[in-house]
Design a protein around this motif. Structure first.
Motif, PDB file in Angstrom:
ATOM      1  N   LEU A   1      -0.599  -3.714  -2.594  1.00 23.47           N
ATOM      2  CA  LEU A   1      -1.280  -4.239  -1.825  1.00 23.47           C
ATOM      3  C   LEU A   1      -1.252  -5.940  -1.667  1.00 23.47           C
ATOM      4  CD1 LEU A   1      -4.672  -2.526  -2.336  1.00 23.47           C
ATOM      5  CD2 LEU A   1      -3.035  -2.128  -0.629  1.00 23.47           C
ATOM      6  N   LEU A   2      -0.911  -6.472  -2.574  1.00 18.32           N
ATOM      7  CA  LEU A   2      -0.754  -7.815  -2.783  1.00 18.32           C
ATOM      8  C   LEU A   2       0.648  -8.213  -2.089  1.00 18.32           C
ATOM      9  CD1 LEU A   2      -1.563  -9.147  -6.419  1.00 18.32           C
ATOM     10  CD2 LEU A   2      -2.574  -9.784  -4.183  1.00 18.32           C
ATOM     11  N   VAL A   3       1.612  -7.705  -2.349  1.00 20.40           N
ATOM     12  CA  VAL A   3       2.899  -8.048  -1.556  1.00 20.40           C
ATOM     13  C   VAL A   3       2.774  -7.625  -0.070  1.00 20.40           C
ATOM     14  CG1 VAL A   3       5.262  -7.084  -1.406  1.00 20.40           C
ATOM     15  CG2 VAL A   3       4.542  -7.598  -3.761  1.00 20.40           C
ATOM     16  N   LEU A   4       1.956  -6.518   0.333  1.00 18.97           N
ATOM     17  CA  LEU A   4       1.744  -6.653   1.662  1.00 18.97           C
ATOM     18  C   LEU A   4       1.021  -7.359   2.412  1.00 18.97           C
ATOM     19  CD1 LEU A   4       1.250  -2.578   1.957  1.00 18.97           C
ATOM     20  CD2 LEU A   4       3.062  -3.952   2.801  1.00 18.97           C
ATOM     21  N   ALA A   5       0.004  -7.848   1.521  1.00 21.30           N
ATOM     22  CA  ALA A   5      -0.645  -9.038   2.180  1.00 21.30           C
ATOM     23  C   ALA A   5      -0.179 -10.272   2.275  1.00 21.30           C
ATOM     24  CB  ALA A   5      -2.039  -9.023   1.202  1.00 21.30           C
ATOM     25  N   ILE A   6       0.775 -10.704   1.174  1.00 21.38           N
ATOM     26  CA  ILE A   6       1.273 -11.977   1.423  1.00 21.38           C
ATOM     27  C   ILE A   6       2.578 -11.901   2.123  1.00 21.38           C
ATOM     28  CG2 ILE A   6       2.092 -13.817  -0.234  1.00 21.38           C
ATOM     29  CD1 ILE A   6       0.064 -12.447  -2.178  1.00 21.38           C
ATOM     30  N   LYS A   7       3.563 -11.045   1.641  1.00 18.64           N
ATOM     31  CA  LYS A   7       4.845 -10.954   2.287  1.00 18.64           C
ATOM     32  C   LYS A   7       5.189  -9.681   2.496  1.00 18.64           C
ATOM     33  CE  LYS A   7       9.221 -13.469   1.534  1.00 18.64           C
ATOM     34  NZ  LYS A   7      10.297 -12.438   1.887  1.00 18.64           N
ATOM     35  N   PRO A   8       4.848  -9.118   3.801  1.00 18.69           N
ATOM     36  CA  PRO A   8       5.361  -7.799   4.021  1.00 18.69           C
ATOM     37  C   PRO A   8       6.470  -7.228   3.955  1.00 18.69           C
ATOM     38  CG  PRO A   8       3.864  -8.790   5.746  1.00 18.69           C
ATOM     39  CD  PRO A   8       4.113  -9.810   4.847  1.00 18.69           C
TER      40      PRO A   8
ATOM     41  N   LEU B   1     -16.331  -0.797   3.081  1.00 18.67           N
ATOM     42  CA  LEU B   1     -15.640  -1.938   2.565  1.00 18.67           C
ATOM     43  C   LEU B   1     -14.294  -1.464   2.028  1.00 18.67           C
ATOM     44  CD1 LEU B   1     -18.534  -3.486   0.555  1.00 18.67           C
ATOM     45  CD2 LEU B   1     -17.180  -4.522   2.606  1.00 18.67           C
ATOM     46  N   PHE B   2     -14.141  -0.314   1.244  1.00 17.02           N
ATOM     47  CA  PHE B   2     -12.969   0.122   0.752  1.00 17.02           C
ATOM     48  C   PHE B   2     -11.794   0.254   1.814  1.00 17.02           C
ATOM     49  CE2 PHE B   2     -14.942   0.963  -3.419  1.00 17.02           C
ATOM     50  CZ  PHE B   2     -13.981   0.850  -4.209  1.00 17.02           C
ATOM     51  N   GLY B   3     -12.298   0.804   2.795  1.00 15.57           N
ATOM     52  CA  GLY B   3     -11.446   0.680   4.271  1.00 15.57           C
ATOM     53  C   GLY B   3     -10.844  -0.586   4.575  1.00 15.57           C
ATOM     54  N   ILE B   4     -11.577  -1.366   4.618  1.00 19.65           N
ATOM     55  CA  ILE B   4     -11.242  -2.862   5.156  1.00 19.65           C
ATOM     56  C   ILE B   4     -10.073  -3.229   3.825  1.00 19.65           C
ATOM     57  CG2 ILE B   4     -11.910  -5.176   5.105  1.00 19.65           C
ATOM     58  CD1 ILE B   4     -14.491  -4.227   5.947  1.00 19.65           C
ATOM     59  N   LEU B   5     -10.545  -2.958   2.600  1.00 16.18           N
ATOM     60  CA  LEU B   5      -9.545  -3.393   1.641  1.00 16.18           C
ATOM     61  C   LEU B   5      -8.342  -3.000   1.526  1.00 16.18           C
ATOM     62  CD1 LEU B   5     -10.098  -5.065  -1.080  1.00 16.18           C
ATOM     63  CD2 LEU B   5     -10.191  -2.889  -2.229  1.00 16.18           C
ATOM     64  N   LEU B   6      -8.153  -1.304   2.124  1.00 17.88           N
ATOM     65  CA  LEU B   6      -6.870  -0.602   2.219  1.00 17.88           C
ATOM     66  C   LEU B   6      -6.215  -1.135   3.538  1.00 17.88           C
ATOM     67  CD1 LEU B   6      -7.390   3.077   1.262  1.00 17.88           C
ATOM     68  CD2 LEU B   6      -5.945   1.390   0.556  1.00 17.88           C
TER      69      LEU B   6
ATOM     70  N   LEU C   1      -6.337  -3.874   5.594  1.00 15.62           N
ATOM     71  CA  LEU C   1      -6.232  -5.225   5.743  1.00 15.62           C
ATOM     72  C   LEU C   1      -4.669  -5.362   5.561  1.00 15.62           C
ATOM     73  CD1 LEU C   1      -9.089  -7.623   5.411  1.00 15.62           C
ATOM     74  CD2 LEU C   1      -7.978  -7.110   7.329  1.00 15.62           C
ATOM     75  N   PRO C   2      -4.253  -5.275   4.180  1.00 13.74           N
ATOM     76  CA  PRO C   2      -2.736  -5.279   3.834  1.00 13.74           C
ATOM     77  C   PRO C   2      -1.973  -4.176   4.665  1.00 13.74           C
ATOM     78  CG  PRO C   2      -4.016  -4.683   1.993  1.00 13.74           C
ATOM     79  CD  PRO C   2      -4.804  -4.804   3.080  1.00 13.74           C
ATOM     80  N   ALA C   3      -2.450  -2.832   4.580  1.00 11.10           N
ATOM     81  CA  ALA C   3      -1.474  -2.057   5.004  1.00 11.10           C
ATOM     82  C   ALA C   3      -1.167  -1.616   6.539  1.00 11.10           C
ATOM     83  CB  ALA C   3      -2.163  -0.315   4.657  1.00 11.10           C
TER      84      ALA C   3
ATOM     85  N   VAL D   1       0.566   3.701   1.462  1.00 11.70           N
ATOM     86  CA  VAL D   1      -0.953   2.938   0.633  1.00 11.70           C
ATOM     87  C   VAL D   1      -1.927   3.624   0.341  1.00 11.70           C
ATOM     88  CG1 VAL D   1      -2.311   0.902   1.101  1.00 11.70           C
ATOM     89  CG2 VAL D   1       0.215   0.631   1.400  1.00 11.70           C
ATOM     90  N   THR D   2      -2.162   4.548   1.178  1.00 10.03           N
ATOM     91  CA  THR D   2      -3.417   5.422   1.235  1.00 10.03           C
ATOM     92  C   THR D   2      -3.165   6.452   0.160  1.00 10.03           C
ATOM     93  OG1 THR D   2      -2.710   6.561   3.340  1.00 10.03           O
ATOM     94  CG2 THR D   2      -4.561   5.048   3.278  1.00 10.03           C
ATOM     95  N   LEU D   3      -1.765   6.939   0.042  1.00  9.65           N
ATOM     96  CA  LEU D   3      -1.745   8.042  -0.683  1.00  9.65           C
ATOM     97  C   LEU D   3      -1.661   7.557  -2.218  1.00  9.65           C
ATOM     98  CD1 LEU D   3      -0.309  10.896  -1.330  1.00  9.65           C
ATOM     99  CD2 LEU D   3       1.948   9.847  -1.123  1.00  9.65           C
ATOM    100  N   ALA D   4      -1.342   6.277  -2.350  1.00  8.94           N
ATOM    101  CA  ALA D   4      -1.415   5.667  -3.676  1.00  8.94           C
ATOM    102  C   ALA D   4      -2.824   5.280  -3.930  1.00  8.94           C
ATOM    103  CB  ALA D   4      -0.561   4.057  -3.758  1.00  8.94           C
TER     104      ALA D   4
END
Lengths: 290, 647, 240
Positions: free
Chosen positions: A271-278, B94-99, B101-103, B114-117
């Protein structure tokens, strides 16, 4: 300090396995932009087939047979699951079909080899070697050497042979590769064969260190995906570094926090890597032409 | 909504309400409760899978989070039912946002992985965080006591039924609103969506969070239905079941999820009884053989096409006679079913039925809500959201460099666009015109250089942000939302005029209705302006090429731009159409909108441009009035290539 | 050598080509001109198998190649230097050229003297020789165009399709590209050339076809087309 060094050494072996599976993701992603969600199951099948074969022959004789099996399994996945989805350009399609093939493989393995985890006989002495106060299992050394060797072999093939260059050309520009007389469909099938082959190989490498069973692939496949993202889906160096990072973080988390939580850092890093440097730590971000 | 539809909905509701009296057996009532709960979750999952086109493998985990939030709040804090439910929705969201936003930052299969993990991790966390969740032992929760009355299984059926109806209503409202239109637009053409100010990333996250919230609702209802929760319920198998249900029932429908829920809840029951399985699998095999034969005889399919499904279903039917214990092969059967649905029923059962109906009674089904507003001249133009404040240059691009690998597509290009002008951008193919467009609209981030628009630096901003600042565009390769009607396309462009919130959408407040009406009138007026009023309810992909280009202009104008970028608007138009186009561009300029025009038809450029910039080889080689440019030696050379002298 | 009869092609539902018929005789250079969006590139793509024609017949050397995948068409002896160059960015210049000879190095085409041909390509494009080991993606636009042409030549093709070889090039390089095309013509290579610089294309070609909205409107010997007032208007309309 010694404990930490010990943890790092164990982490390296684990990390190389992740790197090897992640390498398999990269192979298919490069040629077709698809991933096999059953990469972990390819590993599991390799390990279980290897286990059955080891009953009849030596570990070293079994290795090439498992590689052949892995390649065939990859071809099957590509033909049944991926090829039709590529034709209809459906991302949803190949995700769903590779997942369903994965659960079928897992279920079949359960019915053939049973639900219980089985120990895989180690081909090397199981007594650890002492080195500067750190204990290293001979099998761990084999894992590192074997993983590096097969990645290097694939890399050499891609660089030196005309067929390897055709693979690289296909991943660069599939249409243009077709114009060169390269059968890009075959190249994609081939990349799946190679990818599942490396996974099966990873399976028989790691099996003597852990237990073998139908469920062993799921978590390994997932973490390897994290590694592929952390390192970058298009960077060979990236998966090795990514694998080592994750391997070491996991063994240390397992020791200093709790073994129950050792699978958590993979996702957090992902998640961190995707958020910072996808594009990954080592990946090149590609500008898509419109 | 038609009278038939209304009656059938009322009838279905009456039947649903009477079911507990028809089957008073508590086991059946419990099954119906589970079906309703799954249906709620699937309605949400369909927003992600069907509308946005992403694959989520984490909905079992989200379901689990919903269940555990309700369970923990009730068990540890004694929170009452009516508070625990909204709390679950919020926490799962909230958990949805957490997932999300990066994915969702990058396109590709990331969300799925990501959702699988995430699914794996949530199971670990529930198991490990014993102080909250009681670990593998699970939690016990009782159904609520209301006004001294212990809610029974049958009472609970009605509670869940109300929740299901409410969810269907809310989801339907959302998907028919500007939000739903945004979801469909971003799936249809992400790039056009971004350039219309509808941020693909933003709305994908929005859709996922909505979906997560609904999963939370389903989860919390499940806790009270089962009265006991343990970590192992929310596993990978459940996720697969959910996905199977959504695609088998039929994506992008409200009935599909309900049907899918019925199938997957009944499936394990079918699969636990080998005799029943035999009957059903033989039935399916017979149907598939008969259907294939029909297709073969009528020459609708070839032998190759029908071979695999026929073999698969026959194998399935015969396998029933070799298996002693079918539960062991449950997952294989799920897997085969998913493969089958993906390849042979891609639109699910509802989609299949709809296609059948379309074949025989096409007028029964309307794919789109007809929008019959009439446009007029008064509603074409609107004041831009960001009034032009600068004097002189509306846009200044300074020293723009755009590098692709070793290729310099633009080198040190300077561009000053004066307010209220039509500025032509010409040059041979590959000279960097379209790259300039893409840099100005934020699709490419320039390697170096700076763009100032309306007094603001916009270099590096996202396309949707730049669209919001008032730059609209059309595309060289038409980028319409093909599956939407012409007027819906324009309405996506008007997305920025919808200021009302989700709450307004759900309750259809006067504000929501007013904005909707205003937008529809405006959209109709814009269509009239480009001469497409007769085709308002036609799907964009069915329009002829030339009309598609005009529709793109209408959609771009909907953004109330202060700068409009037209990329080869005359390509594919006939000579009289081109005349209309020139007139149209003049009207646009007349309303104070600045235009940048890329065009190959020199007569168009020469007749309407106030200034012309000539690009060649990524560099600006000439600039001036059309007459000046036309007589420039360098321009003639660039256009006529090596043989300028001879020609 | 290359024969196209009543070719139709579409992108999705939109018909782009309508009944295109043309022929490229052995040893001749034929050019296809027309304004943007007329269907020139689509014709090329349909011939080389990058898209499937909806109907019509294409034959190479008397053998039907209609609807074959592009790799089989390449093996039958048709090389296509595509619009936008499309070099393999991460491979070296030499590897790009070798891949052009892929059917000769594997199967499908007579092997011949691949190293010799490579040397000859380097002779024809000295700039490529200087950059033989460089990654193709780091070349300039002009160099990439040379590479794309050289790569197509490495097939020893029976017919060479050149799509917009001058696109995005500085005037000096455009001249260079046309010089090379005439040189190839001198060597007897059969070519189908799509060009936006119609004047220059007609200069080098033997025969020309004018494409308008997916239909062939005029065709004739290049010398004749150059002086045809309608053709002049058509391409000068785009260039003035």
């Amino acid at each position: 300090m010694e404990i930490l060094a010990q943890l790092i050494v164990s982490g390296i072996a684990l990390g190389m396995i992740y790197a090897l599976i992640a390498f398999g993701y990269q192979l298919t992603f490069a040629t077709s932009g698809t991933l096999n969600f059953g990469q972990g199951e390819a590993l599991m099948l390799g390990a279980l087939v290897g286990l059955t074969l080891v009953g009849h022959m030596s570990y070293w004789l079994m290795l090439p047979l498992v590689l052949v099996f892995g390649a065939l399994q990859g071809i099957f996945v590509e033909r049944v699951g991926v090829l039709p989805a590529i034709k209809t350009k459906s991302e949803f399609g190949w995700i769903m079909t590779t997942i369903s093939l994965a659960i079928i493989f897992k279920n079949v393995a359960e019915n053939v080899w049973g639900h219980d985890d089985i120990t895989f006989p180690s081909p090397l002495p199981t007594a650890p070697i002492q080195f500067l106060g750190i204990r290293v299992l001979p099998m761990e050394i084999l894992v590192v050497v074997g993983a590096l060797a097969i990645m290097l072999a694939v890399e050499m093939f891609n660089r030196k042979s005309i067929y390897g260059k055709a693979v690289v050309a296909t991943s660069n520009d599939r249409d243009a590769a077709g114009l060169m007389g390269i059968n890009t469909g075959m190249v994609i099938t081939f990349s799946y064969a190679l990818s599942s082959m490396t996974a099966a190989f990873a399976g028989v490498l790691i099996a003597p260190l852990t237990l073998t069973g139908s469920t062993m692939g799921v978590v390994l496949g997932l973490k390897a995906f994290s590694v592929a993202i952390i390192g970058g889906l298009n960077s060979g160096m990236g998966v090795i570094v990514g694998g080592l990072i994750l391997g070491i973080v996991e063994t240390t988390t397992g020791y200093y926090v709790s073994t129950g939580y050792k699978d958590v850092p993979g996702l957090v890093l992902l998640l961190l890597v995707l958020a910072i440097k996808p594009s990954g730590l080592f990946g090149k971000s590609v500008i898509k032409k419109v | 909504m038609s009278a038939i539809n209304k009656t059938s909905i009322v009838l279905v509701l009456i039947v649903a309400a009477m079911l507990p009296t028809i089957w008073p057996n508590p086991y059946y009532i419990h099954l119906m409760v589970v079906i309703a709960i799954y249906a709620i979750l699937l309605l949400g999952l369909d927003i992600v899978v069907g509308y946005v086109g992403e694959v989520s493998l984490g909905h079992a985990a989200l379901f689990g989070i919903g269940a555990y939030t309700a369970g923990v709040l009730n068990f540890q804090l004694g929170l009452p039912f009516l508070l625990a439910i909204p709390a679950s929705i919020a926490v799962t969201g909230l958990f949805g946002i957490l997932l999300a936003l990066p994915a969702l930052r990058v396109n590709g299969p990331y969300l799925a992985m990501v959702t699988l993990a995430f699914g794996t991790i949530i199971q670990i966390l529930i198991n490990e965080m014993t102080f909250l969740t009681n670990g593998p032992m699970g939690l016990s929760v009782r159904k609520p006591i209301w006004l001294g009355h212990q809610v029974t299984g049958t009472d609970y059926y009605y509670i869940v039924l109300v929740a299901l109806v409410a969810t269907i209503y809310v989801v339907q409202r959302i998907l028919k609103s500007h939000l739903g239109r945004a979801f469909e637009a971003l799936h249809d053409s992400p790039i056009a969506s971004d350039c219309m100010g509808v941020s693909v990333y933003g709305y994908k996250v929005y859709a996922f969070v909505l979906s997560a919230g609904i999963a939370g609702l389903a989860g919390s209802l499940y806790t009270y239905s089962e009265e006991y929760i343990s970590p192992n319920t929310y596993n990978f198998e459940l996720t697969i079941l959910f996905l199977l249900a959504v695609i088998m029932g039929g994506r992008k429908t409200r009935t599909g999820p309900v049907l899918g829920a019925i199938i997957v809840v009944m499936l394990p029951n079918v699969l636990s009884d080998i005799e029943l399985f035999k009957v059903i699998s033989i039935g399916i095999a017979v149907i598939s053989v008969v259907y294939s034969l029909y297709m073969l005889v009528t020459h609708q399919r070839s032998l190759n096409q029908v071979a695999i499904p026929v073999i698969a279903t026959v194998v399935l039917a015969t396998s029933g006679f070799f298996m002693e214990n079918i539960t062991d092969h449950r997952l294989t059967i799920f897997g085969v079913m998913i493969l089958f649905v993906v390849y042979y029923l891609p639109n699910g059962i509802m989609g299949f039925l709809r296609n059948l109906v379309l074949k025989f009674k096409p007028h029964w089904i309307q794919r789109h809500v007809l929008i019959l507003e009439h446009g007029d001249k008064n509603h074409v133009w609107s004041v831009p959201d960001h009034p032009v404040t600068t004097n002189g240059h509306l846009l200044e691009a300074r020293n723009i460099v755009m590098q692709f690998g070793g290729l310099k597509a633009l080198s040190e290009v300077n561009l000053n666009i004066a307010k209220g002008t039509v500025h032509g951008l010409i040059g041979p193919n590959g000279s960097g015109k379209s790259t300039t467009m893409n840099v100005l609209t934020g699709i490419y981030k320039p390697t170096s250089g700076e763009i100032e628009f309306n007094g603001k630096i916009i270099t590096g901003a996202s396309p949707s942000k730049i669209a919001g600042e008032g730059i609209a565009r059309t595309f060289q390769n038409v980028q319409l939302f093909g599956e939407m009607t012409a007027i819906e396309n324009v309405l996506v462009g008007l997305h920025h005029t919808f200021k009302h919130s989700l709450i307004d959408v759900v309750f259809q407040t006067p504000r929501c209705r007013k904005e909707k009406h205003t937008a529809e009138v405006r959209a109709a007026s814009l269509l009239q302006f480009v001469g497409l009023e007769a085709l308002a309810n036609e799907e964009a992909r069915n329009l002829p090429y030339g009309k598609q280009r005009l529709l793109e202009i209408a959609r771009a104008l909907a953004l109330n731009p202060s700068l409009l970028l037209l990329d080869e608007p005359a390509a594919g138009l006939t000579a009289p159409d081109i005349k209309d186009l020139i007139e149209m561009i003049e009207k646009i300029r007349g309303h104070g909108i600045t235009v940048i025009l890329i065009e190959h038809h020199m007569d168009v450029v020469m007749s309407i441009c106030d200034r012309v910039t000539v690009l060649d080889f990524g560099q600006k080689i000439s600039e001036g009035t059309p007459a000046q440019v036309q007589s420039d030696e360098k321009v003639i050379e660039a256009y006529l290539g090596g043989s300028a002298k001879e020609a | 050598m290359l024969q196209i009869e009543n070719l139709n092609a579409a992108y999705g539902k939109v018909e782009v080509l309508h009944n295109i018929s043309l022929s490229v005789p052995k040893g001749k250079v034929v050019t296809l001109i027309g304004s943007n969006g007329a269907g020139k590139t689509t014709t090329m793509r349909a011939v080389s198998g990058m898209i499937q024609p909806t109907s019509g017949k294409i034959s190479l050397n008397g053998k039907a190649i209609t609807g074959l995948p592009s790799n089989k068409i390449a093996r039958s002896g048709l090389a296509h230097s595509p619009e936008g160059r499309r070099v393999f960015a991460t491979l070296s210049v030499t590897d790009n050229l070798l891949l052009g000879a892929f059917p000769r190095l594997t199967f499908g085409r007579e092997k011949g003297d691949v190293p010799g041909d490579l040397a000859r390509i380097f002779e024809l494009f000295p700039r490529l020789k200087e950059r033989a080991e460089q990654q193709a993606g780091t070349l300039s636009g002009g160099e990439q165009q040379m590479l794309a042409m050289g790569r197509a030549l490495m097939l020893n093709p029976d017919v060479l399709l050149l799509d917009e070889p001058s696109m995005g090039l500085a005037p000096l390089l455009v001249k260079e590209v046309f010089r090379i095309i005439s040189e190839l013509k001198g060597r007897g290579i059969t070519m189908l050339l799509v060009e936006q610089f119609a004047a220059a294309a007609l200069e080098v070609a033997d025969y020309g076809y004018v494409l308008e909205n997916g239909r062939i409107s005029v065709h004739g010997p290049a010398g004749q087309l150059k002086n045809d007032p309608a053709v002049k208007a058509a391409y000068l309309g785009a260039a003035h």
